[in-house]
Design a protein around this motif. Structure first.
Motif, PDB file in Angstrom:
ATOM      1  N   PHE A   4       0.846  -1.182   0.000  1.00  0.00           N
ATOM      2  CA  PHE A   4       0.000   0.000   0.000  1.00  0.00           C
ATOM      3  C   PHE A   4       0.890   1.243   0.000  1.00  0.00           C
ATOM      4  O   PHE A   4       2.100   1.153   0.208  1.00  0.00           O
ATOM      5  CB  PHE A   4      -0.933  -0.010   1.214  1.00  0.00           C
ATOM      6  N   TYR A   5       0.280   2.391  -0.225  1.00  0.00           N
ATOM      7  CA  TYR A   5       1.057   3.631  -0.403  1.00  0.00           C
ATOM      8  C   TYR A   5       0.480   4.765   0.422  1.00  0.00           C
ATOM      9  O   TYR A   5      -0.742   4.969   0.460  1.00  0.00           O
ATOM     10  CB  TYR A   5       1.051   4.024  -1.879  1.00  0.00           C
ATOM     11  N   ASN A   6       1.373   5.464   1.116  1.00  0.00           N
ATOM     12  CA  ASN A   6       1.003   6.692   1.819  1.00  0.00           C
ATOM     13  C   ASN A   6       2.201   7.629   1.777  1.00  0.00           C
ATOM     14  O   ASN A   6       3.233   7.342   2.393  1.00  0.00           O
ATOM     15  CB  ASN A   6       0.608   6.399   3.269  1.00  0.00           C
ATOM     16  N   PHE A  18      -5.885   5.358   6.456  1.00  0.00           N
ATOM     17  CA  PHE A  18      -6.045   5.415   5.012  1.00  0.00           C
ATOM     18  C   PHE A  18      -7.275   6.250   4.664  1.00  0.00           C
ATOM     19  O   PHE A  18      -8.203   6.373   5.473  1.00  0.00           O
ATOM     20  CB  PHE A  18      -6.213   4.002   4.438  1.00  0.00           C
ATOM     21  N   VAL A  40       3.284  -0.996   3.891  1.00  0.00           N
ATOM     22  CA  VAL A  40       3.038   0.321   3.291  1.00  0.00           C
ATOM     23  C   VAL A  40       4.371   0.979   2.953  1.00  0.00           C
ATOM     24  O   VAL A  40       5.342   0.857   3.704  1.00  0.00           O
ATOM     25  CB  VAL A  40       2.266   1.235   4.273  1.00  0.00           C
ATOM     26  N   LYS A 132       3.213  -0.263  -6.777  1.00  0.00           N
ATOM     27  CA  LYS A 132       2.674  -1.142  -5.744  1.00  0.00           C
ATOM     28  C   LYS A 132       2.649  -2.596  -6.218  1.00  0.00           C
ATOM     29  O   LYS A 132       2.978  -3.514  -5.464  1.00  0.00           O
ATOM     30  CB  LYS A 132       1.270  -0.683  -5.343  1.00  0.00           C
TER      31      LYS A 132
END
Length: 235
Positions: A4-6, A18, A40, A132
């Motif tokens: 996942f990406y943040n 999220f 992440v 991702k």
């Protein structure tokens, strides 16, 4: 591992949540629940192991259990590529180049370009999704489209290459590559660079190369160049 990406987290972050869209995907689609582990990245080389503390499809909240710093590559590859007439071909290039390993992409508008407008928001999503999918922790930099003349004025670090099809004196791509070297490569539109653009690139210290004996589509040439650099730099 599902990634996942943040972009807003760093080594000092302890907890975060999220957004609604990602939360819904995590809880409703992936059926994650409290205490499940999620991995992440912030797209800047950090990989976080997180644990769900609130399994809400509106605001999925996690705490960070650990963080790992991924080593950057020993070189930096910047591809400046003319957008293709058919959008899906350029989108395919963005996806595959991200999977192979690229650091920066600039769409360039050339004399013979048939497409002058791009949807950068959509392109950004494609690059992010490919990052991702490939479990990569560095998000490639996708720049706004610029004209060939604007781009050529910029001084790029390292080796500067222009790949074109004109019958002029050119070296093979392999012969000019060096390991652990930053490199910028120009890839032209379907009709190739104009003679004026090639001359301008040579004046700006770009080296002309050939990518092989066959005539390649724009997106194919870009992928060949991308993979060649990645393969050449393998340990």
């Amino acid at each position: 591992m599902q990634l996942f990406y943040n972009p807003n987290i760093d080594e000092q972050t302890e907890n975060f949540f999220f957004d609604k869209e990602e939360s819904k995907h995590i809880i409703k689609v992936l059926r994650k629940k409290d205490s499940d582990i999620l991995y992440v990245t912030n797209g800047q080389g950090l990989l976080f192991e997180t644990e769900i503390t609130l399994a809400s499809d509106n605001k999925c909240t996690v705490k960070i259990n650990g963080v790992e710093k991924k080593a950057p590559s020993s070189y930096r590859l910047h591809l400046a590529v003319a957008p293709t007439k058919m959008n899906d071909r350029f989108e395919w290039f963005l996806e595959k180049a991200t999977e192979i390993g690229i650091h920066e992409i600039t769409p360039i508008l050339c004399d013979r370009s048939e497409r002058k407008v791009i949807n950068k928001e959509r392109f950004d999503k494609i690059v992010l999704s490919a990052m991702k999918q490939s479990n990569e922790c560095y998000l490639p930099q996708l720049n706004d489209a610029v004209t060939f003349k604007e781009f050529i004025k910029k001084q790029n670090d390292g080796l500067q290459i222009i790949a074109h099809c004109e019958e002029t004196d050119k070296k093979t791509f392999k012969s000019v590559l060096q390991k652990k070297q930053n490199i910028t490569i120009l890839i032209g539109p379907e009709g190739d660079f104009s003679e004026k653009e090639i001359a301008l690139a040579l004046e700006s210290k770009y080296q002309p190369v050939t990518l092989g004996t066959t005539r390649l589509r724009t997106e194919t040439a870009a992928i060949v160049a991308c993979h060649s650099v990645a393969f050449f730099n393998e340990a």
